[in-house]
Design an enzyme around this catalytic site. Structure first.
Site, PDB file in Angstrom:
ATOM      1  N   TYR A  57      -6.274   3.937   1.835  1.00  0.00           N
ATOM      2  CA  TYR A  57      -5.913   4.669   3.047  1.00  0.00           C
ATOM      3  C   TYR A  57      -4.452   5.081   2.963  1.00  0.00           C
ATOM      4  O   TYR A  57      -3.548   4.302   3.178  1.00  0.00           O
ATOM      5  CB  TYR A  57      -6.139   3.817   4.296  1.00  0.00           C
ATOM      6  CG  TYR A  57      -7.560   3.337   4.505  1.00  0.00           C
ATOM      7  CD1 TYR A  57      -8.638   3.958   3.881  1.00  0.00           C
ATOM      8  CD2 TYR A  57      -7.831   2.258   5.331  1.00  0.00           C
ATOM      9  CE1 TYR A  57      -9.938   3.508   4.079  1.00  0.00           C
ATOM     10  CE2 TYR A  57      -9.125   1.807   5.538  1.00  0.00           C
ATOM     11  CZ  TYR A  57     -10.174   2.430   4.906  1.00  0.00           C
ATOM     12  OH  TYR A  57     -11.449   1.974   5.106  1.00  0.00           O
ATOM     13  N   HIS A 123     -14.677  -2.354  -1.967  1.00  0.00           N
ATOM     14  CA  HIS A 123     -14.836  -1.154  -1.136  1.00  0.00           C
ATOM     15  C   HIS A 123     -16.166  -0.449  -1.403  1.00  0.00           C
ATOM     16  O   HIS A 123     -16.808   0.052  -0.474  1.00  0.00           O
ATOM     17  CB  HIS A 123     -13.668  -0.198  -1.388  1.00  0.00           C
ATOM     18  CG  HIS A 123     -13.285   0.613  -0.204  1.00  0.00           C
ATOM     19  ND1 HIS A 123     -12.001   1.034   0.040  1.00  0.00           N
ATOM     20  CD2 HIS A 123     -14.004   1.093   0.826  1.00  0.00           C
ATOM     21  CE1 HIS A 123     -11.957   1.748   1.156  1.00  0.00           C
ATOM     22  NE2 HIS A 123     -13.160   1.805   1.649  1.00  0.00           N
ATOM     23  N   SER A 202     -17.047   2.987  11.780  1.00  0.00           N
ATOM     24  CA  SER A 202     -17.474   4.218  12.473  1.00  0.00           C
ATOM     25  C   SER A 202     -18.544   3.920  13.524  1.00  0.00           C
ATOM     26  O   SER A 202     -19.571   4.604  13.590  1.00  0.00           O
ATOM     27  CB  SER A 202     -17.990   5.260  11.472  1.00  0.00           C
ATOM     28  OG  SER A 202     -16.988   5.621  10.558  1.00  0.00           O
ATOM     29  N   LEU A 204     -18.547   4.551  16.501  1.00  0.00           N
ATOM     30  CA  LEU A 204     -18.626   5.658  17.457  1.00  0.00           C
ATOM     31  C   LEU A 204     -18.919   6.980  16.745  1.00  0.00           C
ATOM     32  O   LEU A 204     -18.602   8.059  17.263  1.00  0.00           O
ATOM     33  CB  LEU A 204     -17.315   5.757  18.250  1.00  0.00           C
ATOM     34  CG  LEU A 204     -17.003   4.516  19.097  1.00  0.00           C
ATOM     35  CD1 LEU A 204     -15.647   4.654  19.778  1.00  0.00           C
ATOM     36  CD2 LEU A 204     -18.097   4.275  20.134  1.00  0.00           C
ATOM     37  N   GLY A 205     -19.539   6.877  15.564  1.00  0.00           N
ATOM     38  CA  GLY A 205     -19.924   8.091  14.853  1.00  0.00           C
ATOM     39  C   GLY A 205     -18.755   8.986  14.521  1.00  0.00           C
ATOM     40  O   GLY A 205     -18.837  10.206  14.656  1.00  0.00           O
ATOM     41  N   GLY A 207     -16.178   9.456  16.119  1.00  0.00           N
ATOM     42  CA  GLY A 207     -15.733  10.128  17.326  1.00  0.00           C
ATOM     43  C   GLY A 207     -16.792  10.935  18.038  1.00  0.00           C
ATOM     44  O   GLY A 207     -16.645  11.253  19.219  1.00  0.00           O
ATOM     45  N   PHE A 208     -17.894  11.257  17.350  1.00  0.00           N
ATOM     46  CA  PHE A 208     -18.883  12.146  17.947  1.00  0.00           C
ATOM     47  C   PHE A 208     -19.569  11.510  19.152  1.00  0.00           C
ATOM     48  O   PHE A 208     -19.861  12.176  20.150  1.00  0.00           O
ATOM     49  CB  PHE A 208     -19.933  12.555  16.912  1.00  0.00           C
ATOM     50  CG  PHE A 208     -20.873  13.625  17.396  1.00  0.00           C
ATOM     51  CD1 PHE A 208     -20.457  14.938  17.483  1.00  0.00           C
ATOM     52  CD2 PHE A 208     -22.164  13.306  17.793  1.00  0.00           C
ATOM     53  CE1 PHE A 208     -21.317  15.926  17.940  1.00  0.00           C
ATOM     54  CE2 PHE A 208     -23.032  14.282  18.251  1.00  0.00           C
ATOM     55  CZ  PHE A 208     -22.605  15.600  18.330  1.00  0.00           C
TER      56      PHE A 208
END
Length: 327
Positions: A57, A123, A202, A204-205, A207-208
């Protein structure tokens, strides 16, 4: 803040962790370091004890940010980081050779300003290195006190079993949310069998599922969602039906879609610890409030009906990235 234990590992963390990637990587323009530090401090003050990063990252910048921000709280928090990409570059392929694992460990310790990594994930599973060698190397690092717990990310059932036989796996990290439920098919049963915790990224997808992204949203060239099939305009338009269904449930409970999505995950198993990411304080507060939201049986039934009746459109990764998961 409520706490949970990741499987049988004894590793106890806040019921929601913080995925830190977006503070310096992948989602367009990153916030200033000072703003990132402030957000991390706010998370600690609100009871978050589980922070997720990786050398890739940035690369490196995210670990450096956490090292700076969390140093005053080091004994109060659990820091997870990852190894496994060649030269800390996701585009160069995988590298889980024992010598690289050791090199990454030493460099991550320096950037994180710490003497131990609480949870060290592979990872992605490297097909060129036996998983037993990977687990054995981390086992040695644990014996040396440099690592506390071993984790895997996006690994399939066979790899999980083989690794766990050499060094107990504390947690598996994979994508899991209302719009990506593949782990239910084979991963969750084996985790429950072996006593391994699950850390959905993720949740929350990307952000979607918050409702903040629509078919009209334009992504910056540096936002990697622009390259994901599930975020193509046509897919977003089709998948809006799921967000609308979640939104209706949320409105009835005086909650937000994000809170419903996180509460749904928390209700699946007591050893599941989602790690939503954010760069904004009000989103952090919104997400953390999900811990207090208990979904009723009628809520669960409505969610199940929506999931059964809505076909999600678009793959979550392009073909090249998908090759690296669930080995």
């Amino acid at each position: 803040m409520q706490t949970r234990t990741l499987g049988n590992s004894g590793l106890r963390v806040s019921a929601l962790g913080l995925g830190c990637m977006g503070l310096s990587h992948a989602y367009g323009t990153a916030p200033d370091v000072s703003d990132g530090v402030a957000l991390l401090h706010a998370a600690v003050e609100r009871g978050v004890t589980f922070f997720d990063t990786a050398e890739v990252y940035g690369p490196f910048r995210n670990e450096e940010l956490l090292g700076q921000a969390l140093a005053p709280y080091r004994d109060q928090v659990v820091i997870a980081t990852k190894f496994g990409f060649k030269e800390a570059n996701g585009d160069l392929g995988l590298d889980s050779r024992p010598e690289n694992i050791r090199a990454v460990c030493e460099a991550s310790l320096q950037r994180l300003r710490t003497d131990r990594i609480d949870l060290f994930y592979q990872h992605r599973v490297d097909p060129n290195v036996p998983i037993e060698d990977v687990a054995g190397t981390v086992k040695d690092l644990i014996a040396e006190g440099k690592v506390k717990h071993f984790g895997l990310s996006e690994a399939g059932e066979a790899s999980i079993r083989r690794a766990h036989a050499v060094q107990p796996v504390a947690a598996l990290q994979s994508e899991y949310s209302l719009w990506w439920r593949e782990p239910e098919q084979s991963v969750l049963p084996v985790l429950e069998e072996l006593g391994i915790g699950f850390v959905p990224f993720s949740p929350l997808g990307r952000g979607f599922l918050t409702g903040a992204i629509t078919a009209d949203t334009e992504f910056a060239p540096t936002d990697f969602r622009a390259s994901l099939p599930r975020f193509a305009v046509e897919a977003r338009r089709a998948n809006q039906a799921l967000v609308d269904a979640i939104g209706a449930i949320a409105a009835a409970r005086q909650a937000t879609p994000a809170q419903v999505a996180l509460a749904w995950l928390l209700a699946r198993k007591p050893w599941i610890v989602p790690i939503p990411g954010t760069t904004r304080l009000h989103r952090l507060d919104e997400n953390l409030a999900a811990v207090e939201l208990t979904l009723r049986e009628t809520d669960q039934q409505q969610i199940s009906a929506a999931l059964d009746g809505i076909a999600i459109v678009g793959d979550r990764y392009n073909a090249e990235r998908q090759k690296q998961v669930t080995r």
